[in-house]
Design an enzyme around this catalytic site. Structure first.
Site, short mmCIF file in Angstrom:
data_model
loop_
_atom_site.label_atom_id
_atom_site.label_comp_id
_atom_site.label_asym_id
_atom_site.label_seq_id
_atom_site.Cartn_x
_atom_site.Cartn_y
_atom_site.Cartn_z
N ASP A 129 0.84 -1.19 0.00
CA ASP A 129 0.00 0.00 0.00
C ASP A 129 0.88 1.25 0.00
O ASP A 129 1.94 1.26 0.62
CB ASP A 129 -0.88 -0.04 1.26
CG ASP A 129 -2.11 0.81 1.11
OD1 ASP A 129 -2.30 1.40 0.03
OD2 ASP A 129 -2.89 0.89 2.07
N HIS B 32 3.02 3.17 -9.30
CA HIS B 32 2.90 1.71 -9.43
C HIS B 32 4.18 1.10 -9.99
O HIS B 32 4.59 0.01 -9.61
CB HIS B 32 1.70 1.36 -10.31
CG HIS B 32 0.39 1.72 -9.70
ND1 HIS B 32 0.01 1.28 -8.46
CD2 HIS B 32 -0.62 2.51 -10.14
CE1 HIS B 32 -1.18 1.77 -8.16
NE2 HIS B 32 -1.59 2.53 -9.16
N LEU C 257 11.59 -20.48 -4.74
CA LEU C 257 10.75 -19.48 -4.06
C LEU C 257 9.38 -19.50 -4.72
O LEU C 257 9.29 -19.51 -5.95
CB LEU C 257 11.38 -18.08 -4.20
CG LEU C 257 10.62 -16.93 -3.54
CD1 LEU C 257 10.76 -16.97 -2.02
CD2 LEU C 257 11.12 -15.58 -4.04
#
Lengths: 295, 267
Positions: A36, A53, A147
């Site tokens: 956020d 972004h 991962l």
């Protein structure tokens, strides 16, 4: 501008030392992020939202390098919620484009780093071009194991729970399941996250103290760490602080996990359920293959 | 050798932080108790009467832009001894006085729900004097025998200005209630949508609204499994490190913290 860079991760002496020290304690296996603050960050610097972004996704690339160093095996990020479709069309389009570009650019590197990508959410809500890229990335990295990266995209927890219930009810309607199989743990098994380990630590940046419809079902024993820092400003030190916080709350989290393991044990010795779940995985895989052939 | 040194450093860092945390905690508690003590001797004993508590709360929350309608209280308890019921009664009273309509107590093991519910009911009945315009209602009970409620339940009546519904939950309510949903014969896969599921779940939970605020007691921020369907927008705010140190000022501080939070609903 990529999620995985080719050059090796360079850390300072103190960063390396801090990582070595923190690894002496319990390390969360699975960590989730609510990323956020991209837009607020962009506003602070007089940039437009899409640049915010862009910087945010840049930060994710760093996270994916830091996490294996610390010993974290799985990362889940909240990239785009179903609610976010309410944002301006321009911003939504920019996010979709950014998402496609990042996935395409870095497929090769994802392989080199052994990262398995999974996009969780209602993929049907995405435009065809996005669906295709998502399906390609998931299919081509499915055998990687160093991962796990789960990207929540067009995701809300309520949608996920609803979808899971729907899957089960369909199972009953198709006579794959009978009423005595209907036990709430089956909802977990049909989630988008059904292959994931439990979320140990959830980090939310930019000071909010709520979950915003993210993984609500999956977090009964998850330690929640929130920081005022905006996502693009998040550094390795913030990550280490989050892990440190996890270690300080480890006893409580462990007690909760054990309690829920006991009171909600996994379904075993039920061949009907086993077959149903195996079929479900097959169907989901087939759907991905279908998406990857979209034009 | 290296690993031993690292391990030692790890222990020392954690120890120092523990130390700082306890100093900080006891310092704050001391300050709070001291202020409370001074207040008590400077204002006459009436200050703690019901009327004054109401006036005090009203004066303090007057400026707040928003107040929660539903508060969840997430307790961190391992056995009966950890629970000071009088503190929970205080919370009920403060909530009533700050116009809250729902208060939901939760501990994941269900100690409050399964072992202490009847004493809690009784204590509320004994300690809480309700004004004429105040109405206190117990939410539906899933587990407990009906007899437990007898004589304690307050009927729903019109003509009240303040309504407060009290619920007690455990992790059984969070997950096992979904078994009922899965076995619901009315569900067909065609009409399973979020809204329909939400309606079914609302019905299962006696139509409680989603809590806007969850107060947790203890140091770990964690849902502890509290009603997963209901917490998508709930703010989780620590109210007190320990239940026994729960004070009205801490409660009001949390309301302030909550009011500053701006909700954005994804936009």
């Amino acid at each position: 501008m990529s999620w995985i860079r080719n050059e090796e991760l360079k850390l300072s002496f103190f960063e390396n030392l801090a990582i070595k020290i923190i690894k002496q304690g319990p390390i969360p296996k699975h960590i989730a992020f609510i990323m956020d603050g991209n837009r607020r960050w962009a506003t602070n610097f007089n940039l437009n939202k899409s640049e915010g972004h862009e910087f945010g996704s840049e930060k994710l690339s760093k996270i994916l390098k830091w996490c294996p160093k610390i010993g974290i095996k799985e990362v889940t990020v909240y990239a785009f919620s179903i609610e976010n479709f309410k944002r301006s069309q321009d911003e939504v389009n920019a996010i979709m484009k950014l998402f496609i570009r990042k996935l395409l650019e870095k497929e090769q590197e994802l392989h080199e780093k052994g990262i398995k990508v999974k996009v969780i959410g209602n993929l049907d809500m995405l435009p065809n071009d996005v669906q295709k890229v998502v399906a390609d990335a998931m299919l081509s990295t499915k055998d990687n194991s160093k991962l796990n990266l789960n990207i929540a995209f067009a995701y809300t927890s309520r949608e996920e729970i609803t979808n899971s219930i729907k899957t089960i009810v369909e199972g009953v309607e198709n006579n794959e399941l009978i009423s005595e199989d209907l036990y709430n743990v089956l909802i977990d098994e049909c989630m988008y996250t059904n292959q994931s380990s439990p979320v140990d630590l959830l980090v939310r940046t930019s000071g909010e103290m709520r979950f915003s419809d993210f993984l609500l079902w999956q977090i009964p024993s998850t330690v929640f760490y929130f920081t005022e820092t905006l996502w693009p400003d998040f550094t390795l030190w913030h990550l280490l602080a989050a892990v440190f916080y996890y270690q300080r709350n480890y006893t409580q989290a462990k007690a909760l996990k054990e309690y829920f393991n006991q009171t909600r044990p996994a379904i075993t010795n039920n061949p009907r359920v086993d077959i149903f779940l195996a079929n479900l995985e097959e169907k989901r895989h087939a759907k991905l293959v279908e998406m990857s052939q979209l034009m | 050798m290296e690993s031993m040194i690292l391990k030692a450093i790890w222990f020392i860092i954690h120890f120092i932080v523990d130390l700082i945390e306890s100093l900080f905690y006891y310092g704050l508690e001391f300050r709070e108790n001291f202020i409370y003590f001074i207040k008590n001797i400077s204002i006459d004993s009436l200050s703690r009467s019901k009327k004054n508590e109401l006036a005090y709360i009203e004066a303090r929350i007057n400026d707040l832009k928003k107040l929660p309608k539903h508060i969840a209280v997430i307790l961190n308890i391992n056995n009966k001894k950890d629970v000071d019921l009088s503190k929970l009664v205080n919370l009920v009273s403060w909530s009533m006085n700050s116009n809250v309509n729902f208060i939901s107590f939760y501990d994941y093991k269900g100690i409050l729900k399964n072992q202490l519910a009847s004493s809690f009911h009784q204590l509320i009945k004994d300690k809480l004097t309700l004004n004429n315009d105040e109405n206190l209602v117990w939410g539906p009970d899933y587990n407990l025998k009906a007899s437990l409620n007898e004589g304690v339940e307050f009927p729903h009546r019109n003509g009240f200005i303040k309504h407060l519904v009290i619920n007690i939950y455990s992790s059984y309510d969070s997950y096992s209630l979904f078994n009922k949903l899965l076995t619901d014969d009315e569900l067909s896969s065609k009409d399973i949508k979020i809204e329909n599921v939400n309606k079914k779940i609302s019905k299962l939970y006696g139509n409680i609204p989603e809590p806007e605020l969850a107060l947790y007691i203890g140091k770990t921020t964690c849902t502890a499994g509290f009603l997963p369907w209901h917490i998508r927008l709930t703010e989780f705010i620590q109210i007190s490190y320990k239940l026994k140190n729960l004070t009205l000022d801490k409660y009001i501080r949390v309301l302030y913290k909550y009011a500053k939070c701006e909700q954005r609903y994804g936009k």
